[in-house]
Write an enzyme that holds these catalytic residues in place. Structure first.
Site, PDB file in Angstrom:
ATOM      1  N   MET A 171       0.859  -1.200   0.000  1.00  0.00           N
ATOM      2  CA  MET A 171       0.000   0.000   0.000  1.00  0.00           C
ATOM      3  C   MET A 171       0.885   1.236   0.000  1.00  0.00           C
ATOM      4  O   MET A 171       1.673   1.457   0.918  1.00  0.00           O
ATOM      5  CB  MET A 171      -0.920   0.010   1.218  1.00  0.00           C
ATOM      6  CG  MET A 171      -1.967  -1.089   1.156  1.00  0.00           C
ATOM      7  SD  MET A 171      -3.054  -1.054   2.589  1.00  0.00           S
ATOM      8  CE  MET A 171      -4.107   0.317   2.194  1.00  0.00           C
ATOM      9  N   GLU A 408      -7.315   0.669   6.967  1.00  0.00           N
ATOM     10  CA  GLU A 408      -7.305  -0.037   5.691  1.00  0.00           C
ATOM     11  C   GLU A 408      -8.217  -1.248   5.802  1.00  0.00           C
ATOM     12  O   GLU A 408      -8.270  -1.915   6.845  1.00  0.00           O
ATOM     13  CB  GLU A 408      -5.897  -0.422   5.259  1.00  0.00           C
ATOM     14  CG  GLU A 408      -5.258  -1.528   6.048  1.00  0.00           C
ATOM     15  CD  GLU A 408      -3.814  -1.793   5.622  1.00  0.00           C
ATOM     16  OE1 GLU A 408      -3.495  -2.952   5.350  1.00  0.00           O
ATOM     17  OE2 GLU A 408      -3.014  -0.842   5.594  1.00  0.00           O
ATOM     18  N   HIS A 493       4.634  -1.041  11.422  1.00  0.00           N
ATOM     19  CA  HIS A 493       5.154   0.256  10.964  1.00  0.00           C
ATOM     20  C   HIS A 493       6.059   0.924  12.004  1.00  0.00           C
ATOM     21  O   HIS A 493       5.761   2.025  12.465  1.00  0.00           O
ATOM     22  CB  HIS A 493       3.994   1.206  10.656  1.00  0.00           C
ATOM     23  CG  HIS A 493       3.055   0.734   9.597  1.00  0.00           C
ATOM     24  ND1 HIS A 493       1.794   1.284   9.407  1.00  0.00           N
ATOM     25  CD2 HIS A 493       3.175  -0.219   8.644  1.00  0.00           C
ATOM     26  CE1 HIS A 493       1.188   0.682   8.397  1.00  0.00           C
ATOM     27  NE2 HIS A 493       1.994  -0.241   7.920  1.00  0.00           N
ATOM     28  N   ASN A 531       0.093   4.536   5.752  1.00  0.00           N
ATOM     29  CA  ASN A 531       1.174   3.554   5.651  1.00  0.00           C
ATOM     30  C   ASN A 531       2.474   4.275   5.270  1.00  0.00           C
ATOM     31  O   ASN A 531       2.454   5.194   4.460  1.00  0.00           O
ATOM     32  CB  ASN A 531       0.823   2.505   4.596  1.00  0.00           C
ATOM     33  CG  ASN A 531      -0.610   2.026   4.731  1.00  0.00           C
ATOM     34  OD1 ASN A 531      -1.527   2.830   4.636  1.00  0.00           O
ATOM     35  ND2 ASN A 531      -0.795   0.760   4.965  1.00  0.00           N
TER      36      ASN A 531
END
Ligand code: FAE
Length: 552
Positions: A171, A408, A493, A531
């Protein structure tokens, strides 16, 4: 409310044929890895064919890059284009050789020895289903996904040539410009949005799903259900760009090519379709003839060399993780691109042990989890999400301004009908942790607290409580353990630990040691509102341009 595209960017990247041609040659390049270059590559008009094999002890290189993820790949390409010989040191494998099943990567539903980095049992982000635990024993191997347990949080990271691009969902999201000042306060948004985000999107090969195809195809039923539920509750649904080759996915769905996303491949690598860094930046870097890579090599120390430059200590490992050789090389410049956790752990240790005494007090600070939290919702029987689900997410729900959450709509590619909607939310979690060196234990620790996820849960609930109320549905409580609604134990992340304009100057130069740079997610102070890899790539493009112009 109509569909919107989230920060879509026209890809001007190289063609698929170019990527695939590049892949073959890059994979060869990993083994080529010539060394003993003269210190100044610029002097060589036509580069001789490099010798085979990984970096040799005693070598001297103009530029050494630690890690082959987004930051490292950008640095390697741009340095090589500027005429500098670059050697990349990567602790993970090359991922260029098929296993006994003829495939390089294993499937999400059947993790094997290739799946996890030096674990004897899988640690799947979704640990349970319908009350049954999913984890299983696997042989200890230098697999592709690291589930690194850092005290209060499990940090998932890619391991191998290509870093996180090997395992991630692709993404590729550019943050809304209004959010940028909070993401990187010392960076001029005008230059990022005019130059570096477009450059990053082009270099990564970012594209968007065809909305008409999306509307009809079985493998995105789950996302259409997610869209319907979001819109009925008054939330905007947005198409989200991705680096997956959307034309290839159409052919997968039509049954005319080998399946990857449509077969549920994600997390442990995609055998087809995904434009990882191996097919984009690294292929182009390799095509310059100036970039070599040593896989299964781990940097353990960087310290000033007596005659100038830096002495870099490297351990070569085998696929069980055992050290087979210890090497020492000299580099004029060293780029830390080992990822937020890898770079932070190295720098904190090197500062604490006196190897790099000039580093400042900001080293190790400003680490965040991008506010990641997961959840599932149980749909009614009239809202099936589909037996076949493409593993590549392509839609999101943006409630950042009102609720601090961007969710998401994620697949749950189990191969059976689950009647579940699944989401990974990125939230505006305010907590920041710090890496410190525990001298007694000889390791770097992170002081993240499990309770710090509560703000993320509260923010995600601004979306899903309302959807559940509108739809008359409930949260799934069987995906992360028994009676556990929130996947609040992890992050995909990691960001920060060597923050831009604090631990480094405003272009990633580490204070106190000229010739040392940070160029990866460690520079970003904990949150990108979406992201992160497009922002990591764009920031690396910005910084390396300045470094090449001013320092070389
Ligand atoms: P990274 O890509 O992690 O590369 C660092 C490299 O350095 C790795 O290959 C390491 O093996 C290597 N390394 C570490 N220590 C050493 C050492 N001492 N010596 C030698 N090599 C070393 O860093 N982001 C998105 O934007 N979109 C997504 O859809 C998305 N999905 C994700 C899904 C999963 C499951 C995961 C784990 C991550 C996902 N991410 C996603 C996050 C993204 O992959 C991550 O932010 C970037 O990969 C970070 O880039 P860096 O260049 O900082």
């Amino acid at each position: 409310m109509s569909d919107r595209t989230l920060h879509g960017n026209d890809s001007k990247g190289i063609s698929r044929r170019g990527f695939m041609a590049g892949t073959g040659s890059l994979l060869g390049a990993v083994a080529l890895a010539g060394q003993n270059h003269p210190a100044h590559a610029r002097d060589r008009a036509a580069a001789p064919a490099p010798a085979a094999g990984p970096i040799e002890s005693g070598a001297r290189v103009p530029a050494l890059v630690i890690g082959t993820g987004y930051g490292g790949s950008v640095a390697a390409l741009r340095l090589a284009e500027a005429g500098v010989d670059v050697h990349m040191v990567e602790m993970g494998m090359a991922w260029d050789t098929p296993g006994p099943d003829g495939k390089v990567f294993c499937n999400t539903t059947s993790p094997d020895y290739r799946a996890y980095w030096l674990r004897t049992r899988t640690k799947q982000p979704l640990s349970n289903f319908l009350g049954f635990p999913l984890d299983k024993d696997v042989p200890r191997y230098t697999g592709i996904l690291d589930a690194e347990e850092m005290g209060g949080i499990t940090v998932y990271q890619g391991r191998g040539v290509g870093g996180g691009s090997l395992v991630n969902g692709g993404m590729a999201v550019t943050p809304r410009r209004a959010n940028f000042p909070a993401i990187l306060p010392s960076v001029d948004p005008a230059e990022m949005y005019a130059t570096y985000y477009p450059r990053a999107n082009a270099g990564l090969g970012v594209g968007l799903v065809d909305p008409a195809w999306f509307d009809t195809v079985d493998c995105y039923r789950f996302a259409r259900v997610g869209r319907k539920h979001a819109q009925r509750s008054g939330f905007p649904f947005l198409f989200v760009p991705d680096v997956y080759d959307w034309d290839y996915m159409k052919q997968e769905a039509a049954g005319s090519v080998p399946k990857s996303a449509v077969a549920g491949e994600i997390l442990y690598g995609n055998n087809h379709g995904k434009k990882s860094l191996q097919q984009t930046y690294l292929a182009r870097a390799r095509a310059t003839g100036r970039v070599t890579v040593s896989p299964l090599h781990k940097v353990t120390s960087v310290t000033p060399a007596p005659g100038g430059g830096y002495t870099v200590a490297i351990e070569q490992i085998d696929t069980t993780g055992t050290t087979t050789a210890t090497k020492s090389v000299t580099a004029d410049r060293v780029f830390f691109a080992a990822g937020s956790v890898g770079t932070s752990k190295l720098l904190v240790r090197l500062k604490a042990t006196g190897a790099l005494p000039g580093l400042n007090g900001e080293i190790g600070k400003g680490w965040g989890d991008n506010g990641n939290v997961m959840c599932g919702r149980a749909n009614h029987l009239w809202d099936p999400t589909g037996k076949v689900q493409a593993s590549i997410p392509c839609g999101g729900i943006d409630n950042w301004d009102a609720g601090g959450a961007f969710a998401e709509i994620a697949p749950l590619p189990t191969g059976i009908e689950t009647y579940a909607s699944f989401y990974l939310s990125i939230t505006r979690n305010p907590h920041r942790a710090e890496f410190t060196y525990n001298a007694a234990a000889g390791r770097v620790e992170l002081n993240w607290q499990t309770a710090w996820k509560q703000p993320s849960i509260d923010m995600a609930r601004t979306i899903f409580d309302r959807i559940n109320a509108r739809e008359g549905t409930i949260y799934r409580s069987d995906l992360f353990g028994l009676n556990k609604v929130w996947g609040d134990h992890l992050t995909y992340h990691p960001l920060g630990g060597a923050v831009l304009d604090k631990a480094t100057d405003n272009h990633g130069r580490l204070h106190g040691h000229p010739g040392l740079y940070v160029i990866d997610g460690a520079l970003i102070p904990g949150n990108t509102s979406v992201n992160p890899f497009v922002t990591i790539t764009a920031l690396a493009e910005r910084n390396i341009e300045k470094i090449i112009a001013a320092d070389l």
